[in-house]
Design a protein around this motif. Structure first.
Motif, PDB file in Angstrom:
ATOM      1  N   UNK A 299     -15.781  78.140  24.001  1.00  0.00           N
ATOM      2  CA  UNK A 299     -16.629  79.393  24.406  1.00  0.00           C
ATOM      3  C   UNK A 299     -15.862  80.690  24.379  1.00  0.00           C
ATOM      4  N   UNK A 300     -14.742  80.890  24.553  1.00  0.00           N
ATOM      5  CA  UNK A 300     -13.920  81.897  24.403  1.00  0.00           C
ATOM      6  C   UNK A 300     -13.692  82.426  23.138  1.00  0.00           C
ATOM      7  N   UNK A 301     -13.663  81.363  22.119  1.00  0.00           N
ATOM      8  CA  UNK A 301     -13.499  81.660  20.722  1.00  0.00           C
ATOM      9  C   UNK A 301     -14.841  82.124  20.160  1.00  0.00           C
TER      10      UNK A 301
ATOM     11  N   UNK B 191     -23.396  83.295  30.056  1.00  0.00           N
ATOM     12  CA  UNK B 191     -23.053  84.418  29.335  1.00  0.00           C
ATOM     13  C   UNK B 191     -21.960  85.247  29.721  1.00  0.00           C
ATOM     14  N   UNK B 192     -21.195  86.079  28.847  1.00  0.00           N
ATOM     15  CA  UNK B 192     -19.974  86.523  29.450  1.00  0.00           C
ATOM     16  C   UNK B 192     -19.914  87.247  30.702  1.00  0.00           C
TER      17      UNK B 192
ATOM     18  N   UNK C  50     -27.731  79.846  29.508  1.00  0.00           N
ATOM     19  CA  UNK C  50     -28.953  79.265  30.007  1.00  0.00           C
ATOM     20  C   UNK C  50     -29.000  79.100  31.593  1.00  0.00           C
ATOM     21  N   UNK C  51     -27.734  79.746  32.147  1.00  0.00           N
ATOM     22  CA  UNK C  51     -27.646  79.746  33.648  1.00  0.00           C
ATOM     23  C   UNK C  51     -26.885  80.977  34.029  1.00  0.00           C
ATOM     24  N   UNK C  52     -26.874  81.094  35.430  1.00  0.00           N
ATOM     25  CA  UNK C  52     -26.080  82.183  36.005  1.00  0.00           C
ATOM     26  C   UNK C  52     -24.848  81.392  36.827  1.00  0.00           C
TER      27      UNK C  52
ATOM     28  N   UNK D  75     -26.341  77.180  19.978  1.00  0.00           N
ATOM     29  CA  UNK D  75     -26.254  76.783  21.286  1.00  0.00           C
ATOM     30  C   UNK D  75     -25.010  76.138  21.544  1.00  0.00           C
ATOM     31  N   UNK D  76     -24.101  76.638  22.299  1.00  0.00           N
ATOM     32  CA  UNK D  76     -22.807  75.898  22.636  1.00  0.00           C
ATOM     33  C   UNK D  76     -22.675  75.585  23.978  1.00  0.00           C
TER      34      UNK D  76
END
Length: 280
Positions: A142-144, A66-67, A159-161, A252-253
């Motif tokens: 992801x940025x877009x 996530x961002x 999904x992860x850190x 989900x990307x």
């Protein structure tokens, strides 16, 4: 291994890139699974066609990171990457591998690799190759997507850190790390060409070509494949199956390399009896 990190050229893909996307659905839940490239040439048009429809329909976006975690990745790398004691590259690489490493380093300045673990040097090499190939994370999928979902006020999950993702490399045994670094150095002379081919295959939605390029790279180091590809795909597939218990529409990307082959997420889900269809 560079292709894996690009999964982490000067010939851009078609301006009408159409990356592969799948749909997992039941009576009240739809999860679109889009294969991404984390860095792309400027101006790449990937968010039309079926992807545009998925973006509009989705109630939420789920990425690898996530961002907030993506923003923390640089600091986490600087925390985990340094060695306790510096080790010169001449003690890690020799012959052609060392010469090609030095050539890549000379293309943009010192990596400072003596100070870092083998896995971290490989990551820095992958970043240099992406830069030399004129690819930028600022133009990545992801940025877009993050910008589009934030503008729409839709939630973005992960999904992860950052720590968990980098620890996948940190926890690899010393021999596997050295093998990854050696292969990355040996292949660095052709890395821009290989990343260009990978990006073009992604833009065509050519999963057979993606599978060939990625598998030829990572299959040579089975321990790395298990940790970085297969085990993560299994965890992500379990997440999808759990999320299917809730109604709604999700986009989900994740990196395209995680969606191809017999141990790709779509294949795992289909093997577990879920309805999976290729929609682009």
């Amino acid at each position: 291994m560079t292709c894996l990190l690009a999964a982490c050229g000067t010939a851009a893909p078609s301006p009408q890139a159409r990356p592969a996307m799948w749909l997992v659905e039941d009576a009240d839940t739809r999860i679109y699974i889009l294969g991404t490239m984390h860095a792309l040439p400027r101006g790449t048009d990937w968010d039309e066609g079926k992807v545009a429809g998925a973006i509009r329909a989705a109630d939420e976006l789920v990425l690898e990171l996530p961002p907030a975690e993506l923003a923390a990745a640089g600091d986490m790398f600087r925390k985990l990457a340094p060695r306790d004691t510096p080790l010169r590259m001449e003690a890690r690489l020799s012959g052609e591998a060392l010469a090609r490493y030095r050539a890549l380093e000379a293309s943009g300045g010192d990596f400072g690799g003596d100070r870092y673990d083998d896995w971290a040097v490989m990551v820095l090499m992958g970043q240099r190759v992406a830069r030399n190939a004129e690819l930028s994370p600022a133009d990545g999928v992801e940025t877009g997507l993050t910008a589009e979902f934030e503008a729409a006020g839709k939630p973005i999950g992960g999904l992860e850190t950052a720590e968990g993702q980098l620890m996948l490399f940190e926890k690899l045994d010393a021999a596997t790390q050295r093998r990854l670094l050696t292969r990355a150095a040996e292949n660095s002379e052709d890395a821009v060409r290989e990343v260009t081919a990978l990006t073009a295959a992604w833009g065509r939605g050519d999963v057979a070509a993606l599978k060939k390029v990625i598998n030829e790279d990572v299959d040579m180091v089975p321990a790395a494949r298990k940790a970085i590809i297969t085990d993560r795909n299994r965890r992500w597939s379990a997440w999808v199956k759990k999320r299917m218990e809730q109604p709604g529409t999700v986009l989900m990307a994740v990196g395209a390399g995680h969606l191809v082959g017999a141990d790709g997420v779509p294949a795992m889900l289909e093997a577990d009896g879920l309805k999976v269809s290729r929609v682009q």
